[in-house]
Motif scaffolding. Structure first.
Motif, PDB file in Angstrom:
ATOM      1  N   VAL A 199       0.834  -1.204   0.000  1.00 20.19           N
ATOM      2  CA  VAL A 199       0.000   0.000   0.000  1.00 20.19           C
ATOM      3  C   VAL A 199       0.873   1.260   0.000  1.00 20.19           C
ATOM      4  CG1 VAL A 199      -1.659   1.333   1.355  1.00 20.19           C
ATOM      5  CG2 VAL A 199      -1.940  -1.139   1.114  1.00 20.19           C
ATOM      6  N   ARG A 203       0.908   4.117  -2.799  1.00 20.08           N
ATOM      7  CA  ARG A 203       0.517   5.491  -2.479  1.00 20.08           C
ATOM      8  C   ARG A 203       1.522   6.523  -2.983  1.00 20.08           C
ATOM      9  NH1 ARG A 203      -2.453   5.499   3.499  1.00 20.08           N
ATOM     10  NH2 ARG A 203      -4.551   5.347   2.608  1.00 20.08           N
ATOM     11  N   THR A 204       2.740   6.134  -3.171  1.00 14.69           N
ATOM     12  CA  THR A 204       3.713   7.080  -3.716  1.00 14.69           C
ATOM     13  C   THR A 204       3.376   7.453  -5.154  1.00 14.69           C
ATOM     14  OG1 THR A 204       5.173   5.265  -4.401  1.00 14.69           O
ATOM     15  CG2 THR A 204       5.542   6.209  -2.217  1.00 14.69           C
ATOM     16  N   ILE A 206       0.010   7.615  -6.195  1.00 10.98           N
ATOM     17  CA  ILE A 206      -1.370   8.107  -6.222  1.00 10.98           C
ATOM     18  C   ILE A 206      -1.401   9.528  -5.681  1.00 10.98           C
ATOM     19  CG2 ILE A 206      -3.692   7.802  -5.291  1.00 10.98           C
ATOM     20  CD1 ILE A 206      -3.193   4.841  -5.134  1.00 10.98           C
ATOM     21  N   ASP A 212      -7.008   7.603  -3.334  1.00 11.53           N
ATOM     22  CA  ASP A 212      -6.205   7.202  -2.182  1.00 11.53           C
ATOM     23  C   ASP A 212      -7.103   6.753  -1.026  1.00 11.53           C
ATOM     24  OD1 ASP A 212      -4.056   6.701  -0.612  1.00 11.53           O
ATOM     25  OD2 ASP A 212      -3.308   8.742  -0.543  1.00 11.53           O
ATOM     26  N   SER A 216      -7.756   2.961   0.872  1.00 12.41           N
ATOM     27  CA  SER A 216      -7.715   2.693   2.312  1.00 12.41           C
ATOM     28  C   SER A 216      -8.905   1.862   2.772  1.00 12.41           C
ATOM     29  CB  SER A 216      -7.668   4.012   3.094  1.00 12.41           C
ATOM     30  OG  SER A 216      -8.906   4.688   3.037  1.00 12.41           O
ATOM     31  N   ALA A 249       2.171   7.649   6.863  1.00  8.40           N
ATOM     32  CA  ALA A 249       1.285   8.509   6.070  1.00  8.40           C
ATOM     33  C   ALA A 249       1.849   9.903   5.827  1.00  8.40           C
ATOM     34  CB  ALA A 249      -0.084   8.590   6.739  1.00  8.40           C
ATOM     35  N   GLN A 253       1.900  10.130   1.725  1.00 10.89           N
ATOM     36  CA  GLN A 253       0.637  10.677   1.241  1.00 10.89           C
ATOM     37  C   GLN A 253       0.747  12.181   1.006  1.00 10.89           C
ATOM     38  OE1 GLN A 253      -2.159   8.992   4.330  1.00 10.89           O
ATOM     39  NE2 GLN A 253      -3.502   8.836   2.555  1.00 10.89           N
ATOM     40  N   SER A 257      -4.728  14.070   0.467  1.00 10.30           N
ATOM     41  CA  SER A 257      -5.147  12.695   0.747  1.00 10.30           C
ATOM     42  C   SER A 257      -5.293  12.463   2.244  1.00 10.30           C
ATOM     43  CB  SER A 257      -4.129  11.713   0.162  1.00 10.30           C
ATOM     44  OG  SER A 257      -4.130  11.752  -1.246  1.00 10.30           O
ATOM     45  N   ARG A 258      -4.364  13.002   3.028  1.00  9.00           N
ATOM     46  CA  ARG A 258      -4.444  12.805   4.479  1.00  9.00           C
ATOM     47  C   ARG A 258      -5.690  13.465   5.052  1.00  9.00           C
ATOM     48  NH1 ARG A 258       1.082  13.884   4.141  1.00  9.00           N
ATOM     49  NH2 ARG A 258       0.805  16.005   4.924  1.00  9.00           N
ATOM     50  N   GLU A 261      -8.809  11.427   3.876  1.00  9.59           N
ATOM     51  CA  GLU A 261      -8.863  10.129   4.552  1.00  9.59           C
ATOM     52  C   GLU A 261      -9.235  10.294   6.022  1.00  9.59           C
ATOM     53  OE1 GLU A 261      -6.115   6.187   4.428  1.00  9.59           O
ATOM     54  OE2 GLU A 261      -5.154   7.979   5.222  1.00  9.59           O
TER      55      GLU A 261
END
Length: 614
Positions: A199, A203-204, A206, A212, A216, A249, A253, A257-258, A261
């Protein structure tokens, strides 16, 4: 249509029950269980069966994943011994003690069935512990231990339950139990690491926050199902994956995205956590009507009370015993207070895993109906008896909640250190600055840092600059939003452009609201937490002057926001949020490194050289 209406009804009941709990000033889990139990006896409420698959596959993975993403690996590592003693050793001890009591009190129940019951009621619930701990504000270390325990103890209990169920059919050897646990735990941890690695690598690549966040949602189910398919622990796989992904994260991310999410998972976790307790209550009719009458009412009540008492007493005695043993090899000044151990021992509420796991025991086992009733009694007994009395017990033992002023001081120190690093990088920039960008950047950085320090006490009756900024900027945003909505009504600006601009205002306003709420909760008294250095050690806290005044501010006719006292010469100056910044100016002029807050009740100190507090 029936399923849709059921889901909508459950959601509405969860929201209404949570709102009611706020009005009654009661923990939401207790109110929702009561509502569910009442609803289970109403004829128009459909029966909702809380099956093992629904809980262990549908509810448990996302709940554990959401919790583990917000749990610090560093905090777990710092308290690893305590977490292991509770999540592994105590679960095993509780399984055996409850099994012995059940085997003694219930005639005709085999040792395998009794131990299966012990495994069912052994693990405290992650959701219950977090909900109660957050509500009453337990000290940080207790919360860390409880959350770490509740993340891992389900795996121990489910492995023990699987072994006991296998023993019911005579297909397990005593020597295979330890091997089974090692394979389940080790395999689950390994698979969790593999899933997290995949994952994180994905994510690197996306950069779309929606994609993203969608990824999750898949992670906990993939980790759980893959581990269970390979006969490893799905619970451990989910927890390990969540811990690693949450820890990494900020590195892999994007900020968008953070944020997406975090908000999305907060909503999902809120609904699932509270729905769990409503579902537990809805099982009341199913469990009560399932009794076959083969055991007398008196013996049933005795068995329920005995198992409940055993669960509570075993945990309490175990925590106190391990505290005493660790104290034998710990210096007296470093020992944890006995009151903390007692609170930790009392915070052993059971929840949804217990209700679901009891149905894993085969229905043809003698007295299966009684085993289910005992599991329900343990859940209700621990939630209401321990959950409702824990706040009063905490106060009676003098266990102080986490001081918001200490958190505010730590936050301000961290932001100051980050700002210093940012300013150092800004100084290293050699590009030409014809637009005056450097001045703007320094002003914005100062404003952010000053606002963090202003969450501590300021001069009585004086509005802090950050408060004034929040008040005025909030009014400005309201005017800006009203004008944008007027323009939207004309239909001459593309709707997606309007949404983007409104979103920018919403994000800024939410940050202002959060800062204002945090400040309102803080009364900065007592000694703050922070780092230490040689200068701080050589300048201990003192009794500051009873009538502090900044002479330079008085001479210049300016109003200070907060006052600081030099610990080398006693000079009093104003803080950096004040117009004159005379305390810092005093440091640059004299080289006196440590100052102390001169505000009433505050004793925290700041080292100008090392940028740390104590």
């Amino acid at each position: 249509m029936h399923t849709t209406l059921l889901l909508v009804g459950l959601t509405v009941a969860v929201l209404a029950g949570t709102a009611l709990s706020e009005r009654l000033r009661l923990p939401a889990p207790m109110v929702l269980i009561a509502l569910g139990a009442i609803g289970s006896f109403l004829p128009f409420v459909p029966e909702v069966a809380l099956t093992p698959d629904l809980v262990l596959i549908g509810l448990l993975p996302p709940l554990l994943y959401a919790s583990s993403m917000q749990t610090s690996i560093i905090d777990i590592r710092a308290n690893l011994t305590s977490v292991a003693l509770l999540s592994v050793a105590l679960v095993a001890v509780t399984t055996v003690t409850v099994g012995a009591v059940a085997h003694t009190l219930v005639p005709g129940i085999s040792w395998a069935a009794a131990l299966a019951l012990g495994a069912v009621v052994a693990p405290p619930d992650a959701v219950s512990a977090s909900a109660v701990a957050r509500r009453i504000g337990l000290p940080r270390r207790i919360v860390t231990v409880l959350e770490g325990e509740s993340l891992l103890n389900d795996a121990t209990a489910l492995v023990a339950l699987r072994t006991a169920v296998a023993a019911l059919s005579g297909t397990v050897a005593a020597g295979a139990i330890a091997l089974d646990f090692l394979v389940a735990a080790g395999g689950g941890a390994l698979l969790g690491i593999v899933v997290a690695a995949v994952v994180l690598r994905l994510r690197t690549r996306i950069h779309d926050p929606l994609i993203d966040t969608g990824v999750s949602f898949v992670v906990p189910f993939v980790a759980y199902l893959l581990a269970e398919e390979l006969h490893a622990s799905g619970v451990i796989a989910v927890v390990v994956a969540g811990l690693i992904i949450g820890h990494r994260a900020p590195i892999v991310q994007t900020s968008g995205s953070r944020l997406t999410e975090r908000v999305t998972w907060s909503t999902v976790a809120f609904l699932l956590e509270h729905a769990v307790f409503l579902l537990i209550g809805l099982q009341a009719t199913r469990i009560v009507t399932g009794l076959d009458g083969s055991v007398s009412v008196g013996r049933m009540l005795t068995a329920c009370a005995a198992v409940l008492g055993t669960v509570i007493a075993t945990r309490l005695l175990w925590v106190l015993l391990t505290q005493w043993l660790r104290g034998l090899r710990t210096p007296p000044e470093d020992r944890e207070p006995w009151s903390h151990a007692f609170v930790t021992g009392w915070a052993g509420m059971r929840g949804v895993v217990t209700i679901a796991a009891v149905f894993v025991i085969p229905a043809d086992v003698p007295h299966h109906d009684l085993l289910v009733l005992i599991a329900l009694a343990v859940v209700l007994g621990t939630l209401y008896l321990q959950g409702l009395t824990l706040p009063a017990l905490t106060r009676a033992l003098g266990v102080e909640p986490q001081d918001p002023a200490a958190d505010a001081l730590a936050r301000a120190t961290l932001l100051q250190q980050a700002a210093d690093a940012g300013l150092a990088e800004l100084d290293a920039c050699t590009e030409a600055d014809p637009h005056g960008v450097e001045t703007v950047l320094r002003d914005r950085l100062d404003r952010r840092t000053f606002a963090a320090w202003e969450r501590l006490s300021t001069t009585t009756g004086i509005e802090a600059p950050s408060e004034a900024y929040t008040r005025i900027r909030t009014r400005m945003i309201a005017a800006e939003r009203a004008r944008i909505l007027e323009i939207r009504s004309l239909g001459k600006v593309p709707s997606h452009v309007v949404r983007e601009v409104l979103g920018m205002l919403d994000l800024e306003e939410s940050m202002l609201d959060a800062a204002h709420e945090e400040r309102q909760e803080i009364i900065a008294t007592g000694i703050g937490e922070g780092g230490h250095c040689a200068d701080l050690r050589s300048h201990p806290a003192v009794e500051t002057t009873s009538d502090p005044r900044c002479a330079q501010c008085e001479a210049e006719g300016t109003v200070p926001v907060a006052l600081r006292q030099c610990l080398e010469c006693g000079s009093v100056g104003c803080c950096d949020s004040s117009p004159g910044q005379h305390a810092t100016e005093h440091f640059h002029r004299t080289g006196h490194t440590v100052m102390q807050s001169a505000e009433p009740g505050e004793t925290w100190r700041w080292c100008y050289v090392h940028a740390v507090t104590a």
